[in-house]
Motif scaffolding. Sequence first.
Motif, PDB file in Angstrom:
ATOM      1  N   ALA A 107       0.830  -1.209   0.000  1.00  7.31           N
ATOM      2  CA  ALA A 107       0.000   0.000   0.000  1.00  7.31           C
ATOM      3  C   ALA A 107       0.865   1.260   0.000  1.00  7.31           C
ATOM      4  O   ALA A 107       0.493   2.277  -0.579  1.00  7.31           O
ATOM      5  N   ALA A 108       2.017   1.185   0.629  1.00 11.27           N
ATOM      6  CA  ALA A 108       2.889   2.355   0.727  1.00 11.27           C
ATOM      7  C   ALA A 108       3.587   2.680  -0.586  1.00 11.27           C
ATOM      8  O   ALA A 108       3.866   3.839  -0.871  1.00 11.27           O
ATOM      9  N   ILE A 109       3.851   1.654  -1.394  1.00  8.09           N
ATOM     10  CA  ILE A 109       4.704   1.904  -2.562  1.00  8.09           C
ATOM     11  C   ILE A 109       3.999   1.783  -3.908  1.00  8.09           C
ATOM     12  O   ILE A 109       4.521   2.269  -4.906  1.00  8.09           O
ATOM     13  N   CYS A 110       2.827   1.138  -3.946  1.00  5.85           N
ATOM     14  CA  CYS A 110       2.182   0.887  -5.246  1.00  5.85           C
ATOM     15  C   CYS A 110       0.867   1.628  -5.409  1.00  5.85           C
ATOM     16  O   CYS A 110      -0.062   1.450  -4.616  1.00  5.85           O
ATOM     17  N   ASN A 111       0.748   2.397  -6.464  1.00  5.73           N
ATOM     18  CA  ASN A 111      -0.554   2.879  -6.910  1.00  5.73           C
ATOM     19  C   ASN A 111      -1.245   1.767  -7.684  1.00  5.73           C
ATOM     20  O   ASN A 111      -0.595   0.825  -8.151  1.00  5.73           O
ATOM     21  N   PRO A 112      -2.581   1.881  -7.835  1.00  3.62           N
ATOM     22  CA  PRO A 112      -3.275   0.903  -8.681  1.00  3.62           C
ATOM     23  C   PRO A 112      -2.615   0.824 -10.046  1.00  3.62           C
ATOM     24  O   PRO A 112      -2.265   1.848 -10.640  1.00  3.62           O
ATOM     25  N   GLY A 134      -4.662  -2.735  -5.428  1.00  9.54           N
ATOM     26  CA  GLY A 134      -4.794  -2.470  -6.858  1.00  9.54           C
ATOM     27  C   GLY A 134      -3.501  -2.710  -7.623  1.00  9.54           C
ATOM     28  O   GLY A 134      -3.407  -2.415  -8.809  1.00  9.54           O
ATOM     29  N   ARG A 165       7.608  -1.199  -9.363  1.00  7.65           N
ATOM     30  CA  ARG A 165       7.978  -0.503  -8.125  1.00  7.65           C
ATOM     31  C   ARG A 165       8.881  -1.334  -7.211  1.00  7.65           C
ATOM     32  O   ARG A 165       9.576  -0.784  -6.373  1.00  7.65           O
ATOM     33  N   ASP A 196      15.802   2.043  -9.352  1.00  5.65           N
ATOM     34  CA  ASP A 196      14.973   2.715  -8.343  1.00  5.65           C
ATOM     35  C   ASP A 196      13.810   1.846  -7.889  1.00  5.65           C
ATOM     36  O   ASP A 196      12.656   2.289  -7.813  1.00  5.65           O
ATOM     37  N   LEU A 197      14.106   0.607  -7.604  1.00  2.00           N
ATOM     38  CA  LEU A 197      13.067  -0.311  -7.126  1.00  2.00           C
ATOM     39  C   LEU A 197      13.332  -0.695  -5.667  1.00  2.00           C
ATOM     40  O   LEU A 197      14.485  -0.751  -5.237  1.00  2.00           O
ATOM     41  N   TYR A 198      12.265  -0.956  -4.942  1.00  2.00           N
ATOM     42  CA  TYR A 198      12.435  -1.565  -3.627  1.00  2.00           C
ATOM     43  C   TYR A 198      12.744  -3.047  -3.803  1.00  2.00           C
ATOM     44  O   TYR A 198      12.262  -3.686  -4.744  1.00  2.00           O
ATOM     45  N   HIS A 227      16.674   0.904  -0.220  1.00  2.85           N
ATOM     46  CA  HIS A 227      15.867   0.089  -1.129  1.00  2.85           C
ATOM     47  C   HIS A 227      15.339  -1.178  -0.470  1.00  2.85           C
ATOM     48  O   HIS A 227      14.327  -1.731  -0.907  1.00  2.85           O
TER      49      HIS A 227
END
Lengths: 399, 399
Positions: A107-112, A134, A165, A196-198, A227
Motif C-alpha cells: 500500500a505504501a509503494i504501489c498505486n493501482p 490495486g 515498483r 529505483d526499485l524496492y 531500497h
Amino acid sequence: MLKFSDRAYYLPSSPIRKLAPYADAAKAAGKHVYHLNIGQPDIPTPPEFFDAFQKADVKVLAYSPSAGTTGLRNEIANYYDRLGYSLDIDQILVTTGASEAISFIVAAICNPGEEIIVPEPFYANYHAFAVASGAEVRTVSSTIENDFALPSIEAFKDQIHSKTRAIMICNPGNPTGVVYPREALQQLVQLAVENDLYLIADEVYREFVYDGAEHHSVLGIPGAESHVIVVDSISKRFSACGARIGCIISRNQQLLDVAMKMAQARLCPPAFGQIGAEAVYQLPQSFYDGIVAEYKARRDLVKAAVSEIDGAFCPEINGAFYAMVKLPVESTEHFCQWLLEEFDFDGATVMMAPGAGFYASRDRGLDEVRIAYVLNQTDLAAAMECLKQGLVAYQNREK
Amino acid sequence: MLKFSDRAYYLPSSPIRKLAPYADAAKAAGKHVYHLNIGQPDIPTPPEFFDAFQKADVKVLAYSPSAGTTGLRNEIANYYDRLGYSLDIDQILVTTGASEAISFIVAAICNPGEEIIVPEPFYANYHAFAVASGAEVRTVSSTIENDFALPSIEAFKDQIHSKTRAIMICNPGNPTGVVYPREALQQLVQLAVENDLYLIADEVYREFVYDGAEHHSVLGIPGAESHVIVVDSISKRFSACGARIGCIISRNQQLLDVAMKMAQARLCPPAFGQIGAEAVYQLPQSFYDGIVAEYKARRDLVKAAVSEIDGAFCPEINGAFYAMVKLPVESTEHFCQWLLEEFDFDGATVMMAPGAGFYASRDRGLDEVRIAYVLNQTDLAAAMECLKQGLVAYQNREK
C-alpha cells in the motif's frame, strides 16, 4: 443493485485453504486427515512465550504503541544484532503478522496498476495483498527441474518497466524451500538500485536452512540501505502462528513513516502476542538448533519417500519446511480433492496444497503439490505412505 | 528516486496520537499526564478473559480458522440473540479489531474514487481506511449546538451521486456521544435501500447508553438485510483493546464471501484474543450494568466540570465515553500542545484530542476537543481541574 469493488472479484481464493470443505467432509465421515497443506507446525510454542504473560500479570489488556512495544522492538533489534545486522529500534515496526507487514508495504509503494516482480512459484497470498492495493504481480519463472534457483538477472530485467515498483523474494522460499546464495542477492540489490526499485525480502524462515546452507539477509548486502525492506514474523520461528506478530524492517525512514500512519490507523498489534514474542526472542541458539535438526529429519523423510514413488520428483530443498513435488498425475487439484473425497488408507488420507495456486502463469504447476512437513516423523511417514498408496489407487481408478 | 504511492501522502496522521511526542516530553520532564486523548479505558479486563486462556492450556498457538473460531462465533451469535437480533454464525466474520473490519468492508465495496458518506465529526481513522482503498469520505455536518443529532435525510440525499457506495455511522457516536433514535435509523435504512447503498454501522459502544436512552442496532430495522453491515469489537465492551478482536456482521452473504477472501489472505485473527473473547461474551447482564453505571458517573462529572468553565460548552451526551467540548480558545490544537509543553498544575497536565482532526471540513471543530472519560473518577476530577486551571493560565498568557 448493491455493488462491489473490482478487487472483490480479482481477489484470489487461498489455494492452501480452498480444499478445506472437502477435508471437513472427510473428517465428518470418520477419516483421519494428515494436514500437509498448511504451514502450521506441530512444534510446541516455547513455554517461555506463555510464561511471560503469567509474569506480566496484566490487569487491563490495553492498546500498545502503534509501532509495537519498546520491549519487543529492543529484543528484535538484539536478535538481529546477534545475526550480525545492526538495527535501531526505529527501523523496526511491529505488525499483525507478516501478512500485515506485506499489506502495509504494498500500500505504501504501489498505486493501482503498478507492479511488483516476484519469482514464481510464490506464496499465494502475495497476490491477494497486491490486489487489495490495486497493484499487480508480474512473475519471472523458476523451475522445479532447476531446483527453483533464482531466475537470471536478465529475466528480471525483461520485466522491469515504468510501472515496476519493487522486486519481492521469499528466502528461504515458501513454497520452494530454495535458499538464495549471497551472489544472487547482490545481483538483485544492484538491479534494484539501478532501477529505483524496492527489494522486499520475506525472510520468515531465516533459521530453517539445512546441509550447511547459510542464510543471507538482504540487510547484509551493502549499497541498498534505502531500497531494502525485510518482512519478518514469529509464526514459524517460534511456532506461534496464532500470535499474529510480525514486523517490517527497513533503513528507509520515509517508508517507515508511511507505514506508521497505517499502523496508527489500525491502532496496535496484538498485545498478548507482543509480550510472548519479547520473551522468546531472548531464547538461546540451542533453541533454534533443536528445531532445525527436527525439520531437517522431516525433510530427509519426505525426500526419501518421494524418491520411492514412480514418476514423482522432489527437487533439492535447503530451507523452510516445504517441498514442491512433481507427481505423476495430470491435475494435482483433482488428485488432492480425490484423496479427500474418495480415498483412504487404513482410515486415513492426506491433504496437500495443489501447486497451480502458487503460480500466476496459467499452465504452470498443474502436476505439482506443496507438501508442508509440519508433522512429527511418525505422522509424516504415515502421511507419505498415504500419498504413495493414494497415487496407486488414483492411477488404477483412471485405467 | 524511490517512489511512494499517492495514498502514502494522503493518509492522515492520527489526531488522537499526533501530540504523543509532546506528552512523552512532558513525562520525561517529570509531569504527570492525564490521558483523556485516547479511548483506552482503565476498567480492568474481566478476569474471565485471562482465565479462559489458562483453562485452554494451549501447547501450540496455532492459526485459527480465518473467519474466527466456531466457539467465538457461536458466543457472538448468542450475545446478539440475547439483544434480540437473530444471526447465523456464517453471518459473523471475526476480524483483527474493528479496524480490520472497516478496512475489509471499504476494500470490498469501494473502487478508487468511490465515496462513503459519513456524518461529521467522525472517528478519524475512517478517513485512513478509506484512503488505503483509494475511496473518499464525503461528510454531512452535525453540530455541537444541536447535540450532534443525525443530519436531515435531505442533507444525506444532497451528497449522494453515482460514485456513492455507502453511508457510515457510528452509534453510539465516537467522538460525539450521540445515540441515534430508531426513527432516524429507519430513515437511513430507507435511503440506503432507495439508492442501492450499503449502510455501515459501527456499534462498538452499543452498551454504553445513559439516562434511559436505548440503543437500536441497524440489524433490527427490517427491509434492508442485504444493505446493512455492522462493525463490532470487544475492545471497549470488555476493556480489551489490546486483544485486537472485532467482527463484521452482515446478512449479505456475497459481502461476507468477499471479506472471507481477504480474511484468508491474512490467515487469522489473534488466537489468544479469541479464546478470551469467547469467555467474556458469556458474561451476564450484571457485568454491563456495573460498567455502564461507572461511565455514567464519569460523564456526569465531565459535564458538571465543563459547566463550571466560563465560555465552555458540553452538549447532551447519551452514549459511548466521549465528550466533544467547545472551549473558549481559538485553536484547541495549539492549546492542547501548550498544555503539554508549557503548563502544569501541581505537577500534572492533561492530554486531549484536538477537535479539528475529527472533521473533514477544513474550518470546523477548531475550538472543540474530544475528551475520553476513561479514567477513574478521582483522576478524572483532577484532570478536569487541570483543564480548568490550564484555560485560565492560557488566557492570561495571551493577554
